[in-house]
Design a protein around this motif. Structure first.
Motif, PDB file in Angstrom:
ATOM      1  N   LYS A  91      -5.373   4.724   6.412  1.00 40.02           N
ATOM      2  CA  LYS A  91      -5.729   3.533   5.705  1.00 40.02           C
ATOM      3  C   LYS A  91      -6.947   3.908   4.900  1.00 40.02           C
ATOM      4  O   LYS A  91      -8.047   3.203   5.040  1.00 40.02           O
ATOM      5  CB  LYS A  91      -5.742   2.298   6.575  1.00 40.02           C
ATOM      6  CG  LYS A  91      -4.402   1.710   6.882  1.00 40.02           C
ATOM      7  CD  LYS A  91      -4.786   0.468   7.730  1.00 40.02           C
ATOM      8  CE  LYS A  91      -3.359  -0.151   8.013  1.00 40.02           C
ATOM      9  NZ  LYS A  91      -2.223   0.664   8.325  1.00 40.02           N
ATOM     10  N   VAL A  92      -7.135   5.276   4.310  1.00 35.32           N
ATOM     11  CA  VAL A  92      -8.250   5.565   3.339  1.00 35.32           C
ATOM     12  C   VAL A  92      -8.032   4.364   2.346  1.00 35.32           C
ATOM     13  O   VAL A  92      -7.004   4.079   1.830  1.00 35.32           O
ATOM     14  CB  VAL A  92      -8.101   6.824   2.848  1.00 35.32           C
ATOM     15  CG1 VAL A  92      -8.381   7.713   3.919  1.00 35.32           C
ATOM     16  CG2 VAL A  92      -7.174   7.308   1.970  1.00 35.32           C
ATOM     17  N   ASP A  93      -9.005   4.105   1.749  1.00 35.85           N
ATOM     18  CA  ASP A  93      -9.207   2.966   0.569  1.00 35.85           C
ATOM     19  C   ASP A  93      -8.626   3.611  -0.619  1.00 35.85           C
ATOM     20  O   ASP A  93      -7.890   3.025  -1.426  1.00 35.85           O
ATOM     21  CB  ASP A  93     -10.670   2.232   0.264  1.00 35.85           C
ATOM     22  CG  ASP A  93     -10.940   1.569   1.757  1.00 35.85           C
ATOM     23  OD1 ASP A  93     -10.240   0.823   2.347  1.00 35.85           O
ATOM     24  OD2 ASP A  93     -12.179   1.913   2.196  1.00 35.85           O
ATOM     25  N   TYR A  94      -9.108   4.625  -0.970  1.00 38.44           N
ATOM     26  CA  TYR A  94      -8.832   5.305  -2.347  1.00 38.44           C
ATOM     27  C   TYR A  94      -8.581   6.794  -2.059  1.00 38.44           C
ATOM     28  O   TYR A  94      -9.291   7.528  -1.255  1.00 38.44           O
ATOM     29  CB  TYR A  94      -9.729   5.393  -3.355  1.00 38.44           C
ATOM     30  CG  TYR A  94     -10.239   4.038  -3.854  1.00 38.44           C
ATOM     31  CD1 TYR A  94      -9.456   3.494  -4.991  1.00 38.44           C
ATOM     32  CD2 TYR A  94     -11.083   3.341  -3.203  1.00 38.44           C
ATOM     33  CE1 TYR A  94      -9.905   1.979  -5.474  1.00 38.44           C
ATOM     34  CE2 TYR A  94     -11.382   1.819  -3.619  1.00 38.44           C
ATOM     35  CZ  TYR A  94     -10.743   1.627  -4.866  1.00 38.44           C
ATOM     36  OH  TYR A  94     -10.941   0.122  -5.204  1.00 38.44           O
ATOM     37  N   LEU A  95      -7.704   7.514  -2.516  1.00 36.29           N
ATOM     38  CA  LEU A  95      -7.133   8.835  -2.543  1.00 36.29           C
ATOM     39  C   LEU A  95      -6.935   9.304  -4.008  1.00 36.29           C
ATOM     40  O   LEU A  95      -6.331   8.988  -4.494  1.00 36.29           O
ATOM     41  CB  LEU A  95      -5.858   8.917  -1.849  1.00 36.29           C
ATOM     42  CG  LEU A  95      -5.201  10.240  -1.587  1.00 36.29           C
ATOM     43  CD1 LEU A  95      -6.058  11.458  -0.999  1.00 36.29           C
ATOM     44  CD2 LEU A  95      -3.749  10.498  -0.868  1.00 36.29           C
ATOM     45  N   TYR A  96      -7.931  10.434  -4.139  1.00 33.00           N
ATOM     46  CA  TYR A  96      -7.928  11.284  -5.490  1.00 33.00           C
ATOM     47  C   TYR A  96      -7.570  12.481  -5.209  1.00 33.00           C
ATOM     48  O   TYR A  96      -8.172  13.286  -4.203  1.00 33.00           O
ATOM     49  CB  TYR A  96      -9.385  11.028  -5.941  1.00 33.00           C
ATOM     50  CG  TYR A  96      -9.866   9.725  -6.222  1.00 33.00           C
ATOM     51  CD1 TYR A  96      -8.939   8.700  -6.739  1.00 33.00           C
ATOM     52  CD2 TYR A  96     -11.273   9.362  -6.481  1.00 33.00           C
ATOM     53  CE1 TYR A  96      -9.443   7.407  -7.080  1.00 33.00           C
ATOM     54  CE2 TYR A  96     -11.698   8.268  -6.817  1.00 33.00           C
ATOM     55  CZ  TYR A  96     -10.773   7.112  -7.087  1.00 33.00           C
ATOM     56  OH  TYR A  96     -11.320   5.945  -7.372  1.00 33.00           O
ATOM     57  N   THR A  97      -6.691  13.077  -5.833  1.00 33.40           N
ATOM     58  CA  THR A  97      -6.331  14.449  -5.757  1.00 33.40           C
ATOM     59  C   THR A  97      -6.500  15.206  -7.125  1.00 33.40           C
ATOM     60  O   THR A  97      -6.459  14.772  -8.057  1.00 33.40           O
ATOM     61  CB  THR A  97      -4.919  14.555  -5.309  1.00 33.40           C
ATOM     62  OG1 THR A  97      -4.057  14.020  -6.118  1.00 33.40           O
ATOM     63  CG2 THR A  97      -4.646  13.808  -3.987  1.00 33.40           C
ATOM     64  N   THR A  98      -6.504  16.617  -6.761  1.00 30.97           N
ATOM     65  CA  THR A  98      -6.885  17.312  -7.972  1.00 30.97           C
ATOM     66  C   THR A  98      -6.176  18.725  -7.625  1.00 30.97           C
ATOM     67  O   THR A  98      -6.412  19.118  -6.776  1.00 30.97           O
ATOM     68  CB  THR A  98      -8.366  17.509  -8.483  1.00 30.97           C
ATOM     69  OG1 THR A  98      -8.514  18.399  -9.652  1.00 30.97           O
ATOM     70  CG2 THR A  98      -8.932  17.935  -7.537  1.00 30.97           C
ATOM     71  N   GLY A  99      -5.535  19.474  -8.769  1.00 34.91           N
ATOM     72  CA  GLY A  99      -4.934  20.694  -8.276  1.00 34.91           C
ATOM     73  C   GLY A  99      -3.295  20.444  -8.489  1.00 34.91           C
ATOM     74  O   GLY A  99      -2.798  19.315  -8.030  1.00 34.91           O
ATOM     75  N   GLU A 100      -2.572  21.627  -8.692  1.00 36.79           N
ATOM     76  CA  GLU A 100      -1.265  21.588  -8.920  1.00 36.79           C
ATOM     77  C   GLU A 100      -0.435  21.034  -7.747  1.00 36.79           C
ATOM     78  O   GLU A 100       0.540  20.416  -7.532  1.00 36.79           O
ATOM     79  CB  GLU A 100      -0.730  22.915  -9.503  1.00 36.79           C
ATOM     80  CG  GLU A 100       0.662  23.086  -9.597  1.00 36.79           C
ATOM     81  CD  GLU A 100       1.426  24.510 -10.219  1.00 36.79           C
ATOM     82  OE1 GLU A 100       2.365  24.702 -10.424  1.00 36.79           O
ATOM     83  OE2 GLU A 100       0.267  25.237 -10.541  1.00 36.79           O
ATOM     84  N   LEU A 101      -0.825  21.696  -6.460  1.00 35.37           N
ATOM     85  CA  LEU A 101      -0.272  21.533  -5.328  1.00 35.37           C
ATOM     86  C   LEU A 101      -0.625  19.931  -4.554  1.00 35.37           C
ATOM     87  O   LEU A 101       0.303  19.498  -4.059  1.00 35.37           O
ATOM     88  CB  LEU A 101      -0.519  22.732  -4.211  1.00 35.37           C
ATOM     89  CG  LEU A 101      -0.128  23.945  -4.601  1.00 35.37           C
ATOM     90  CD1 LEU A 101      -0.543  24.840  -3.456  1.00 35.37           C
ATOM     91  CD2 LEU A 101       1.275  23.907  -4.667  1.00 35.37           C
ATOM     92  N   ALA A 102      -1.928  19.722  -4.688  1.00 35.56           N
ATOM     93  CA  ALA A 102      -2.486  18.189  -4.233  1.00 35.56           C
ATOM     94  C   ALA A 102      -1.620  17.202  -4.837  1.00 35.56           C
ATOM     95  O   ALA A 102      -1.587  15.907  -4.359  1.00 35.56           O
ATOM     96  CB  ALA A 102      -3.888  18.340  -4.625  1.00 35.56           C
ATOM     97  N   MET A 103      -0.652  17.343  -5.981  1.00 36.32           N
ATOM     98  CA  MET A 103       0.007  16.340  -6.599  1.00 36.32           C
ATOM     99  C   MET A 103       0.896  15.855  -5.539  1.00 36.32           C
ATOM    100  O   MET A 103       1.122  14.767  -5.463  1.00 36.32           O
ATOM    101  CB  MET A 103       0.741  16.624  -7.753  1.00 36.32           C
ATOM    102  CG  MET A 103       1.396  15.715  -8.574  1.00 36.32           C
ATOM    103  SD  MET A 103       2.401  16.213  -9.896  1.00 36.32           S
ATOM    104  CE  MET A 103       1.075  16.876 -11.010  1.00 36.32           C
ATOM    105  N   PHE A 104       1.475  16.466  -4.395  1.00 43.02           N
ATOM    106  CA  PHE A 104       2.210  16.208  -3.524  1.00 43.02           C
ATOM    107  C   PHE A 104       1.569  15.407  -2.458  1.00 43.02           C
ATOM    108  O   PHE A 104       2.083  14.520  -1.883  1.00 43.02           O
ATOM    109  CB  PHE A 104       3.041  17.322  -2.926  1.00 43.02           C
ATOM    110  CG  PHE A 104       3.772  18.204  -3.603  1.00 43.02           C
ATOM    111  CD1 PHE A 104       5.132  17.787  -4.166  1.00 43.02           C
ATOM    112  CD2 PHE A 104       3.424  19.799  -4.185  1.00 43.02           C
ATOM    113  CE1 PHE A 104       5.918  18.509  -5.010  1.00 43.02           C
ATOM    114  CE2 PHE A 104       4.375  20.151  -4.919  1.00 43.02           C
ATOM    115  CZ  PHE A 104       5.456  19.800  -5.400  1.00 43.02           C
TER     116      PHE A 104
END
Length: 370
Positions: free
Chosen positions: A296-309
């Motif tokens: 239950k993190v409030d916001y999840l930000y990802t960056t990078g080709e693999l992190a899209m998963f």
């Protein structure tokens, strides 16, 4: 079992290897031994066998103990390490997923490669491992004729942490030594770092250091950079900088720290790619995303080709699409971080090649350190 003290006629030569956290464990051990002795400690980051060869040339008779870190990428690497510096105290703190892609995604093969330290260290020495780590059960310990020492929290162990709690700037816990319970504090967050400390406590105790010396060493250890480093910014914003490396277990541990440290405010996880996972790459990133949603993190930000998963799995597990965002470019990620609310805690973690320290540097420049 009766824990025998290390023979006084030998120089303790301690080698640490694991999937993550080697440097923290090594630094804790070295800090304890430095309370009384002149020691040699291998230099941060330099854990390839070529650097162990350099360490061997730096050793002097005046060094009363040696503490080194053995990195591994393929079979045979630890054998080469041991050829330059042969440990009489060996530590494998866990078997995770770092570099598992080089072993066909097979944890038993990774454990066999790590087990080279057991087979090529001093066979009359002491080997320490994590009783709670299921993958460590694949280690080839049955034929080791020396002394086996287990550390743990949940299962029976020779050195076991109890009464763990988050405190200001770190973790509190206690350990039973010589029939009495002693309190300890480490100035870094995370239950996974208590495991690191347990190895250091065990080695200190086996080498005859007092609980007071051990405690002082843990308080004073040199914290490696970009590894669970906490930075306080203005507006009561907290950064957890864990940008040095990333694997599944380390990602989960960092998310646990985020949810504990940031429990009274907004919790943001900024996660990047994990590398070296081979055939389990997609599965591993999906697992991290599912875990972030579960915690239950409030916001999840990802960056990078693999992190899209990671983002994909978090949304599949029910996180709102407006709270899970994947950014193709870091500049767009920076924009999303321009107006953080007071009391926000933000975890930044990814592989070294992801260079997520750029995010940390942006946040410091934007908000200013206190």
């Amino acid at each position: 079992m009766d824990k025998k003290l290390f023979p006084s006629n030998q120089r303790p030569t301690i080698a640490v290897t694991r999937s993550a956290g080697k440097t923290t464990t090594k630094s804790m051990i070295a800090s304890i031994l430095r309370q009384r002795w002149n020691i040699y400690e291998s230099r941060d980051v330099n854990n390839a066998f070529i650097n162990t060869e350099k360490s061997a040339k730096r050793l002097r008779d005046s060094h009363q103990a040696v503490v080194v870190e053995f990195g591994i990428v393929y079979f045979g690497h630890i054998i080469k390490h041991c050829g330059f510096i042969k440990p009489n105290i060996g530590v494998i703190t866990n078997i995770g997923t770092a570099h598992i892609g080089n072993f066909g995604g097979d944890v038993t093969k990774l454990a066999a490669a790590k087990s080279e330290i057991i087979q090529h260290m001093d066979q009359s020495g002491i080997f320490l491992f994590n009783a709670d780590d299921e993958n460590s059960m694949h280690l080839l310990i049955d034929s080791f004729p020396g002394t086996l020492i287990r550390v743990g929290i949940n299962k029976q162990a020779d050195y076991r942490a109890e009464r763990m709690e988050y405190s200001e700037g770190g973790m509190n816990f206690r350990v039973k030594l010589k029939g009495a319970h002693f309190p300890f504090h480490i100035p870094i967050y995370g239950v996974h770092n208590i495991y690191n400390a347990l190895f250091a406590i065990a080695i200190g105790d086996l080498l005859g250091f007092t609980p007071e010396e051990i405690s002082r060493g843990l308080e004073q250890y040199n914290k490696p950079v970009m590894r669970m480093a906490t930075k306080k910014l203005k507006n009561n914003i907290t950064i957890i900088d864990d940008t040095f490396s990333a694997n599944v277990d380390a990602m989960k541990a960092a998310i646990d720290v985020l949810t504990n440290v940031g429990m009274n405010g907004t919790k943001i996880a900024v996660l990047g790619d994990m590398k070296g996972l081979g055939v389990i790459t997609q599965e591993a990133h999906l697992e991290v995303g599912s875990y972030a949603a579960m915690k239950k993190v409030d916001y999840l930000y990802t960056t990078g080709e693999l992190a899209m998963f990671i983002s994909q799995a978090a949304q599949e597990q029910g996180m709102s699409p407006d709270k899970v965002i994947h950014f193709e470019q870091k500049e767009m990620l920076f924009q999303a971080l321009t107006n953080l609310s007071p009391g926000t805690t933000i975890l930044v973690k990814g592989a070294r090649k992801a260079r997520l320290e750029d995010v940390v540097n942006y946040l410091i420049a934007r908000y200013g350190e206190t």
